[in-house]
Design an enzyme around this catalytic site. Structure first.
Site, PDB file in Angstrom:
ATOM      1  N   LYS A 100     -55.904  54.237  61.562  1.00 28.58           N
ATOM      2  CA  LYS A 100     -54.754  53.347  61.711  1.00 28.58           C
ATOM      3  C   LYS A 100     -53.502  53.832  60.981  1.00 28.58           C
ATOM      4  O   LYS A 100     -52.379  53.566  61.416  1.00 28.58           O
ATOM      5  CB  LYS A 100     -55.114  51.937  61.226  1.00 28.58           C
ATOM      6  CG  LYS A 100     -56.169  51.222  62.059  1.00 28.58           C
ATOM      7  CD  LYS A 100     -55.645  50.833  63.428  1.00 28.58           C
ATOM      8  CE  LYS A 100     -56.632  49.967  64.185  1.00 28.58           C
ATOM      9  NZ  LYS A 100     -56.122  49.553  65.509  1.00 28.58           N
ATOM     10  N   GLU A 122     -50.666  42.112  63.076  1.00 29.49           N
ATOM     11  CA  GLU A 122     -51.963  41.444  63.142  1.00 29.49           C
ATOM     12  C   GLU A 122     -53.034  42.426  62.678  1.00 29.49           C
ATOM     13  O   GLU A 122     -52.807  43.632  62.635  1.00 29.49           O
ATOM     14  CB  GLU A 122     -52.259  41.006  64.579  1.00 29.49           C
ATOM     15  CG  GLU A 122     -52.872  42.080  65.469  1.00 29.49           C
ATOM     16  CD  GLU A 122     -52.006  43.312  65.712  1.00 29.49           C
ATOM     17  OE1 GLU A 122     -52.590  44.403  65.941  1.00 29.49           O
ATOM     18  OE2 GLU A 122     -50.772  43.208  65.676  1.00 29.49           O
ATOM     19  N   SER A 388     -63.840  56.671  63.880  1.00 30.36           N
ATOM     20  CA  SER A 388     -62.494  56.151  63.644  1.00 30.36           C
ATOM     21  C   SER A 388     -62.288  55.539  62.267  1.00 30.36           C
ATOM     22  O   SER A 388     -61.153  55.413  61.810  1.00 30.36           O
ATOM     23  CB  SER A 388     -62.154  55.104  64.711  1.00 30.36           C
ATOM     24  OG  SER A 388     -63.127  54.081  64.739  1.00 30.36           O
TER      25      SER A 388
END
Length: 426
Positions: A100, A122, A388
């Site tokens: 991210k 969010e 991830s």
């Protein structure tokens, strides 16, 4: 009619000028917000070509994020299965613990260029929230994270991290109190003052230009992985796999292989089963529809509205898939969508932890689970998985719920037919 446009690589051809990937994507927002989306698009198109921006982003990736992250060969797991060779792109080693930060640092840098005073976002699993809080601290910009009450309880370690980093965490108590509701809440907060704030969308979703922007910031994963894998093996992998909710990590790694003779796989959460509300498998159960300002494949209720969804992995429980994924699944023969259940995800979580010493995020464990199933079928082929994120955030949840899973599912279905004697899985 055959045109020069049709011969462009996918990345240069899509999206079109209006933000569409075929019929998916676009910007379905009110006039005021559309003006702000256009301002964001213009600002991005200006700075993405700037040598100062490129230099600063590269400096951040190398000296702050710790990129490039490595590609790792899972020898123990591959040997046990006796099938395909499994490799991991280790985004869990990216600073803050997941992929991210790749787009959060880019979005925050864009906000700085635009003179924004506040970042709003969010988060589901909390990784996007932690990453944006990290970016906010780095650039000294106030940050506000909206998170469902259910996910706050489930992902407590990440909530603590966000607060330590200085972010304001807003608990969302409406609806299912999970990711979709957090998106709704964050959008409302953004609409209250779009001039001074920027909504840093956490995936390849939302109105144009966000699906394109987040993809471009995440492409570093695939660019690195393709080069690293070829350096390690002298060839391309046969398969590339990534978990997919909205699909930022998936688009990041798969984008580098779209033009190659490689089979690309996204893995969605089947959760507890096929009933509405028990899964978040958008491609399998969804139909075309508009959600959060874009057109894609959406899981709907009997009224045609986005339905409640569920996954043990909070970062995947979103009732739609990014528009570029929707387009690729429909248009590309080598681009496939699959599902993995909660129990298969939990199994993969423990299998990778015990065999390789790597604790994966539950989101990533979906991709690992499908890789294990595929490896049993494809005996001589190679599989590259985008790991991830890391599973620190999930360990309390797994510990509290694993006993319930064991009562209901006493056997390891993923390793059925494999001799596991002497292997400490549990």
């Amino acid at each position: 009619m055959d045109t020069i446009e049709n011969h462009k690589p996918h990345i240069r051809q899509y999206p079109d000028a209006n933000g569409f990937f075929g019929k998916f994507g676009g910007s379905y927002v009110n006039e005021e917000l559309q003006r702000e989306m256009k301002n964001i698009e213009n600002a991005y198109n200006t700075i993405c070509r700037s040598q100062n921006f490129i230099h600063e982003l590269r400096h951040i990736r190398k000296h702050f994020q710790g990129r490039p992250t490595p590609v790792y060969y899972c020898k123990n797991l591959s040997d046990l299965i006796g099938g395909a060779r499994i490799y991991l792109k280790r985004e869990d080693l990216n600073h803050s613990g997941a992929h991210k930060l790749n787009h959060c640092m880019g979005e925050a840098l864009l906000a700085k260029f635009m003179g924004k005073k506040k970042l709003i976002a969010e988060t589901g699993a909390g990784q996007h929230g932690v990453a944006l809080a990290t970016a906010g601290a780095y650039f000294n910009i106030k940050t506000e994270i909206h998170m469902g009450e259910v996910d706050i309880a489930k992902e407590h370690p990440n909530v603590v991290r966000m607060k330590i980093l200085g972010a304001d965490v807003v608990s969302v108590t409406r609806g299912t109190k999970t990711l979709k509701d957090a998106v709704d809440s964050a959008f409302e907060a953004y609409l209250a003052d779009p001039v001074n704030t920027i909504y840093c969308i956490g995936s390849v979703v939302g109105p144009h230009p966000f699906p394109m922007m987040v993809r471009e910031f995440q492409r570093v994963v695939g660019i690195e992985a393709r080069e690293q894998y070829q350096e390690m093996t002298g060839e391309l992998p046969d398969h590339v796999i990534a978990c997919c909710g909205g699909g930022s990590n998936a688009m990041g790694i798969l984008s580098a292989f779209i033009e190659d003779p490689v089979r690309l796989h996204i893995v969605e959460p089947m959760g507890r089963g096929e009933k509405v509300g028990d899964n978040a498998a958008s491609v399998k159960f969804g139909t075309e529809g508009i959600i959060h300002g874009f057109n894609s494949i959406v899981i709907k209720d009997e009224k045609g509205e986005p339905a409640p969804v569920y996954s043990c992995a909070s970062g995947l429980d979103y009732p739609a898939v990014g528009p570029e994924h929707a387009f690729l699944v429909k248009e590309k023969k080598r681009y496939e969508a699959h599902t993995v259940t909660d129990i298969e995800c939990i199994e993969a979580f423990f299998i990778l932890s015990r065999l390789e010493g790597i604790i994966p995020a539950l989101e990533s464990a979906h991709a690992v689970a499908y890789a294990i199933k595929l490896a049993k079928e494809r005996k001589s082929e190679s599989i590259l998985v985008n790991l991830s994120g890391r599973g620190d955030k999930d360990i309390d949840y797994v510990e509290q719920t694993w006993g319930e899973y064991m009562k209901k599912f006493p056997n390891y279905s993923l390793l059925e037919g494999i001799d596991c004697s002497g292997i400490n899985i549990l």
